[in-house]
Every structure is written in C-alpha cells, then in structure tokens.
Scaffold this active site. Sequence first.
Site, PDB file in Angstrom:
ATOM      1  N   ASP A 127       0.867  -1.171   0.000  1.00 13.62           N
ATOM      2  CA  ASP A 127       0.000   0.000   0.000  1.00 13.62           C
ATOM      3  C   ASP A 127       0.906   1.224   0.000  1.00 13.62           C
ATOM      4  O   ASP A 127       2.079   1.147   0.389  1.00 13.62           O
ATOM      5  CB  ASP A 127      -0.899  -0.002   1.231  1.00 13.62           C
ATOM      6  N   ASP A 168      -0.059   5.095   0.905  1.00 14.44           N
ATOM      7  CA  ASP A 168      -0.241   5.996   2.040  1.00 14.44           C
ATOM      8  C   ASP A 168      -0.157   5.223   3.350  1.00 14.44           C
ATOM      9  O   ASP A 168      -0.898   4.275   3.574  1.00 14.44           O
ATOM     10  CB  ASP A 168      -1.604   6.692   1.954  1.00 14.44           C
TER      11      ASP A 168
END
EC number: 3.1.3.-
Length: 1055
Positions: free
Chosen positions: A80, A82
Amino acid sequence: MALKLTSPPSVFSQSRRLSSSSLIPIRSKSTFTGFRSRTGVYLSKTTALQSSTKLSVAAESPAATIATDDWGKVSAVLFDMDGVLCNSEDLSRRAAVDVFTEMGVEVTVDDFVPFMGTGEAKFLGGVASVKEVKGFDPDAAKERFFEIYLDKYAKPESGIGFPGALELVTECKNKGLKVAVASSADRIKVDANLKAAGLSLTMFDAIVSADAFENLKPAPDIFLAAAKILGVPTSECVVIEDALAGVQAAQAANMRCIAVKTTLSEAILKDAGPSMIRDDIGNISINDILTGGSDSTRNSTAMLEENTVSDKTSANGFQGSRRDILRYGSLGIALSCVYFAATNWKAMQYASPKALWNALVGAKSPSFTQNQGEGRVQQFVDYIADLESKQTATTVPEFPSKLDWLNTAPLQFRRDLKGKVVILDFWTYCCINCMHVLPDLEFLEKKYKDMPFTVVGVHSAKFDNEKDLDAIRNAVLRYDISHPVVNDGDMYMWRELGINSWPTFAVVSPNGKVIAQIAGEGHRKDLDDVVAAALTYYGGKNVLDSTPLPTRLEKDNDPRLATSPLKFPGKLAIDTLNNRLFISDSNHNRIIVTDLEGNFIVQIGSSGEEGFQDGSFEDAAFNRPQGLAYNAKKNLLYVADTENHALREIDFVNERVQTLAGNGTKGSDYQGGRKGTKQLLNSPWDVCFEPVNEKVYIAMAGQHQIWEYSVLDGITRVFSGNGYERNLNGSTPQTTSFAQPSGISLGPDLKEAYIADSESSSIRALDLQTGGSRLLAGGDPYFSENLFKFGDNDGVGAEVLLQHPLGVLCANDGQIYLTDSYNHKIKKLDPVTKRVVTLAGTGKAGFKDGKVKGAQLSEPAGLAITENGRLFVADTNNSLIRYIDLNKGEDSEILTLELKGVQPPTPKAKSLKRLRKRASADTKIVKVDSVTSREGDLNLKISLPDGYHFSKEARSKFVVDVEPENAVAIDPTEGTLSPEGSTMLHFIQSSTSASVGKISCKVYYCKEDEVCLYQSVQFEVPFKVESELSASPTITFTVTPRAPDAGGLQLQGTR
C-alpha cells in the site's frame, strides 16, 4: 410509506421486522462481514466478488484450512502507499482540512480518520456527509484536494518516504520477489507521493491505483488486479497495509497481510486479524515476508490449531473459528454502526429514548386480537377503567405555543380539547399509507360528528419540504382534510410520545392521557371500538364537553381553487399524432383533453365529485386519478385511478369508460394473476403502455411494486418488487424492492422502464426482460432501508440528491426528464453517464414564468413531451400546466399554458353534452348550401382518396344539433356512417324562420398497411323554408389526409 425508526443493520441475524404502515415485513439485509464496498458498507465475500468493476479480475478459492507449521510460498509483495511506503496520511488529512476551510466548513484532521484508505472521493465525501455540507461537489473537491496536496505537501524529493521503505523494496527484488504498489489513491497522487518519497516508479513491476476500479478497498479488486498483472496466484502474495480497509481487502483476496501501526493502534489492527503486525515498514524484515516471522505478533500455532479444530462455516460461506466469527463480526458491527450513523443522520434524528423503548416493548395499548365479538367495546371499557384506576397512562404534553395550525385556531389540551376524546394522527403528507387512513378518519369524524370527539392531525415531516406550512396547507386542500392539523416540524410531539412510524394514532382521553397507541393502516375497526369505549366510560364519569372547536377550514379561505380550471393536476400524456394533451385533473376527479395549444376538446367525468362509475364521458366518475398512458393503435387512454384503486380505460372511439382492474377496494395481494375487476389494486400512481406486447405497466405506490396488465388476456399481476418498502436493486423481481414508486416511463428501445422511486428519492431503471433493477441517480445505494438520503444536489449517480421525485419521462433521444417534486425543479438525467443537471426551478416553491433558472414551480409532478421538444409540466400546487421549449437551451423559458375553454366542473345535468356541441380546435368546418324544402332526405357522402379505406374497427360516427333547438326535426340525431362513408337524414322544418343544422362527424380511416387517421368535420347546413316540395339534397366531402406536423389526427393501426 412503510417507515419505522431506522436502526443499523445486523450482520448476524436474518430478522424480519414488521412495517407498521404497510403491515408487511421489512427484511433487514444481512450479510456476514467480509469487506466493505467503496463507501464502507460491509458486504459478504460472495457479493463482493460478483460486483462489477471496470477491470475484470477473479479470486482463487480460499483453501479449506491453513497449515499451521508452514507460512507458504511467497512470490510477490503488494505495498500500500499511504501509511506504508509514504508518510502521507497526515499530509492528506491536512490537505483535506484546507479544502474544507476554503469552503467555510470547520473540520479537523481527526474527522478524516474513519475514511482513510477508501479513496479520495469517499475520503472527502464521507466527511462532507457527516458535516452536512450542502451542495458538495465531490469532483470539484477532489480536484482541489490534489491541487493543494501536490503544491503544498508532496513536492518531489520532500522526504515523505518511511525509513526502510526503499531498503525493503530493494531487498524483495534482490530475493526474486515481484513487487507492486496497490493503492486506493488516484494515480496522480500515487506518482507524486512516490517521487516525493524518492521511490522510482521503475522499481515496481506494477502500479495499480483507484482510477480503473469501481470498488475500492476493502473490496479485493485492486489486490486481485495486481496479482493478475504480476502473474502470481493470490495465495502466493503478501500485502503490507496500514488501514482496516486494506487488511480486509487482503483477506477477501485470500492474501496474507502484514499490518503496520502508522495510522491505527495495535489493538484495532489486531481485531482485524492480519497475519502479523509491525510498527512500520522499517521494522519488517525479509524474513517476516518469506517465513512469517517468529514472534508474538504473528498468529500463534496454538491459535491456528484451535482454528483448524473449530472450523465452522457460516451461512454466507465464511470459514473460520467461532472466535474468528465473533472477532470479525464485532468489528463489522462496530464499523457498520459508525458508518450507518454517519450516513443515516436524517433517519436517526427521529429517534428518542421513548421511541426506542416503544419499538422494543411496544406502546401501552389494549389487546386488539383477543375479542372480536359483540363484547369488544366493553372489553375496552374495562381496559380504560383499569388504566384510570392504576393511573399508569402517559400524559400527553401540551402543544407548544409556537406551532402553526390549519383548519382551526391554535388548540390546547388544557383548554379546547379538555373533555373530548381525541385521536392524534401522526402523519406526513408524502406517505401513501397516511393517505390510505384518511377515509378511516373521515368515517370516524362523520360517525361521531355530534359527540365530544375530534381528530387532530400532527404533521411530522419526513422531507425538508414538508415542514413548510404552505406545503402542508396545499396537502390539506389536496386531500380535503377538514379536521385540525398542527405543523410539528421539529418533531416535538413525535419524540415526547415515542412515535416511530407513519402513520401512528394516539387515542387520548378527555383528561389528556394516552389510552391507546396504534401504528399502521387498516385499523378502522380498532379505532372505532376504542373511541366508542372511551365515550362510554368517560360519559359515565360526566367529564365530557361537547363545545365545538373553533374551526376555520382552509378550503373556505382559498378562493383561487373555486375558479381555477384545474385543481392539483397530477399527470400528463400526449397523443402527438393527434395533437392532443391529456391532463389528469386530479382533484376535480376528471380527465381533460385539450390540443397542444390549450384549446378545450373534451372532458371525461363531468361532475367534479369523487366517484367510481363506468359509462359515457358524462356519466363516468373517478377518484383523484393520476397516471395516464395513451394507446395510439386503439385510440385508448389508460388511467391510474389512484384512490379508486383501479385501472380505467377511456375509449375515444365509442366515448366510453370501463374498468380494467380493481373494484374500488384497496387490495393487499402482492402477486396478482386474476382477470378483470376481480384483481384488486393498491393505489396505482402511474402507468405506461408497451405497444409491442400490449402491456400496461403500473407503478403500484400503495404496495411498493411494479405491476403489469395484459391487454391481450385482461390479467393483472406483479412484474417486479417483493413488496418490502426499500431501495433495493436486485437481478430478479423477488430480490428487488421499491419505495412508493410514483412515476414510470418506457425507454425508446422498450427494454427498460424508468422509475421515479419517490420515498427513496431515486431514479431507477427496470429491466423489462428480467424484472431486476439498477440505480441511475439518487438514493442510498448501500443501505437499502435508508429512505432518508435526500436533498438537492446535481452530479453523477449516487452522489445526486433528490427530494421525493414524482415524475419521470424518457424522450425519444433517450434522455430522461424528471420532476424533483419537493425541490420544485425539473431535472435532466443522462442514463449513460448517470449525470443529473437542473433544467428549471430555483429550489423554492412559487409561481414565476421566465428564464428557466429563475422560474418557479410548486411540487411539479407529471411530464409529457412533443416530438418538437416542447416539455409540458403538471405544476401541481399551482394548479397549472407549464411548458418549456427544450430547443432553446440556456435561453429556454418556462411559460404557462393558457387553457382556453376549460372550465371548473359543474354538477349540472348534461353539462358535458353542452360543451361537446362546440367544435373542437381540430375540427374542419364545412359550410354547405341552404336547404329550402320543408321536408326531405339529406344525403351525406364522405369519400377518401385512393389508397385509403374507412376503418372497420373504429366506425365513423355523426351527431346532429340544431339552432334554435326545435326549428328542424332531423332523424336520426346520431349514428354511424356506412362502411362506404354515407348516411341519410330525414328532415322536417317546423318553422319558417332561418335555422342552422350542424352535422358533426368523426371520420376514422386508414392508409393501406400503414397508420390509421382521424378527422373531425362539422357540416353547417342553413335551413329556411322557401318551397313546400320535397327534396333530397346531397352533401359530399372528400377527406384530405394531413401530415402529423400539420395537426392531422392519426391513430396507429386500427384497420
């Protein structure tokens, strides 16, 4: 409207709760928590994997068990962005705060935490919803967010990368693992963040962002797509995530997940059940990825063994231990409730502690089921006596002095209502079930007219528009309510008495105590017996007071309706080829026909009084008719005779009205299948005609379904909708639910019908092949029982906010027009892009012609459109017909159609015939030579050009009038023309004075193998006696067919 106090959906039970207003069960949609949809709604794994996405991907079937001593093969790592690779979560929240600050909305960075990891649209839109930001434009907000974020927070090489991120990605690649970025952020943000973190885009074998997906995390689609691009099985992927949505998406994709604590605490993450937890990406080793690590943050062998031994499969296919089910279920409940409360705040505002208590244990009332015999009233007398002796009854609070009243001066329990038995009717005027009980209340008011009894309507609005006093006044006038009505817009009385549904009745004693509380419709007998018992008991105590209330009926104070040609017109239809506009003049209980310029042609139903009668145009009677649909092939008009609960047919050839279905009694059959009037209906509100299969589709508002009537066999049956009042789009009729559908229109290809689903404030498309439906605009696409998602916001799809739309119309070009009724606007919907834009109206009720943006309407309902782009609108509360020339674009104006020759109805006998003697606007006047003989035979011969023939089914007819009336005796005075178009009339002149005979003919003729046409002709024959000899003059006339745009009347097909 089958509405009760709304509660968050359960993720365990398949409970069925009873709708107090429709007395049919409303099922709580229940699926086990697997992951959330784009807006955070928890769905089952099965549902999610079947949901449509822009990028087609598929998951592997999860293994039945997980080996406890083997982490398994790892071939790829999905990062991922953020909160994992980039320390950007706080920066994103700060940029979002800047966006809202520019809008003048005060928010904090913490407000955005619940929406982290769900994509920018939901990230911003979720907070806008919670903060009730009106007119919020998610696209514009998203664009501004990126501008601020890129300019202020994510500059290249600004060092936002987490320590150790570059090293771990590099080490994974060195071990031969494939690496990908899989983020719910848009690609523009992904690229900017990676550059700001010093991570080259070329380091990754794939970058998958939100742009290509309909369903974002916690849906698995992004992870599934990444695995597919990398060419790696999902079982060989390890995900690194920081958000709950990401952890759940990994689980749904059958991938192992390492969670980092950069955004959420270990306790919260642990409940989500990741494979292991680390502080941040710098604390993740390559050993953790390849072997699963060995410390306590990984699920222990003992626990895995427990899971293996205790595996259970839920009804939705979830496999795991009881502990897993409880853990994930608790998390699902918690997050579902948070999201539900945030998105259903309008529904939640109706709650009160007392309402919750009443919903759980029931309000204080006698039993209505134990005794149905003659002793029932005495049973209620005994109940009241017991209630008074124990002094346990609830005291009704006094009406606040600031409330506005209709039909009366302000009332008080301690003054005006003291000594009277009172029924408080908690209602809201949009609610179909509230309309259904008005005849019951009228019955009670008439039965106990001279006794100390009264009904007080406590108007407790659902929609914002319904809080307006003028809007309520119009409803009181529209439904002919004569009892006192109070506008309890702030729901004070509702909350104090713990009301939780519309309609609810509170029977109040002469001393202001609640005797009984009854919810829903169909309780006439119960209310009657309780009132009779109360009058008996309190009459014996000598506490009753028969002093009349200070009435002041609204209908006596509104002179405009007495002289208005129309009274709350509901729906419209057009016969384009015949140049006719059909108007359901609802509160005059009639159908008006004019030409497209407003010139009167005919009325069907002449008295203006409510009734249910077939027969001639003069004798026929309706009861607040609404929807209209024209059958051009047979020159028939279908009518949704709403408050007669019937489908009616107007035959313009034979000038007769007949009932096709329903008999005037409200039905409760949710399947149908009977023929003719044996099939009962329930408040049909609109109709449309499908000419190929000859079916009439009916928007059955009263029981939240779409029905169909077959012209071929006369059978009426349900077509779609299971009868539950919900906003549920399914693939079959049984899995689809509607919420008071009030408008229906066919698409140009006849494959879909478009529905104005008024109580869910949405526009939906109905598949005419499968009976399933899909959302086009408005409503809540996730919580099917949330009927409180309304407002006024243009946009795309579910971001659109409407307020109780009543009308929908699909034009020949496929564009959909709708009346956003409680926003007093006309809007256009593109069914392809699902974008909705306002065409006309300011959002405030009123009357004003002129440019569309500044013009005003008041609760518009029906729509009709001509081939040349003139859109007609039934402006209901203004009792007018308005129109817009759509060809003028932004220069379009709303104008009022002048109805020339349309008069208010009169109960005078034969008033209809007098009106029909006038030549209609489409009639050709032919003046012929004088007839001078005292007696003779007048031969009329009408001929047709080559290639045409007289219709065999629709026989041409004539009718004769003479002025002065007795100057000439003509026989017959009416009849049909011969198959060759001729007739012979015998005449005798009884006066030597000049007179005029008018022979009005309706000629039906057809072009070979094409359309059939209609021509109205009136022959004016002067009579004056100049000879005593007998004569047989002949009148000849040749019909000249006219093109549709020349106003020629055409009938599709009767040959």
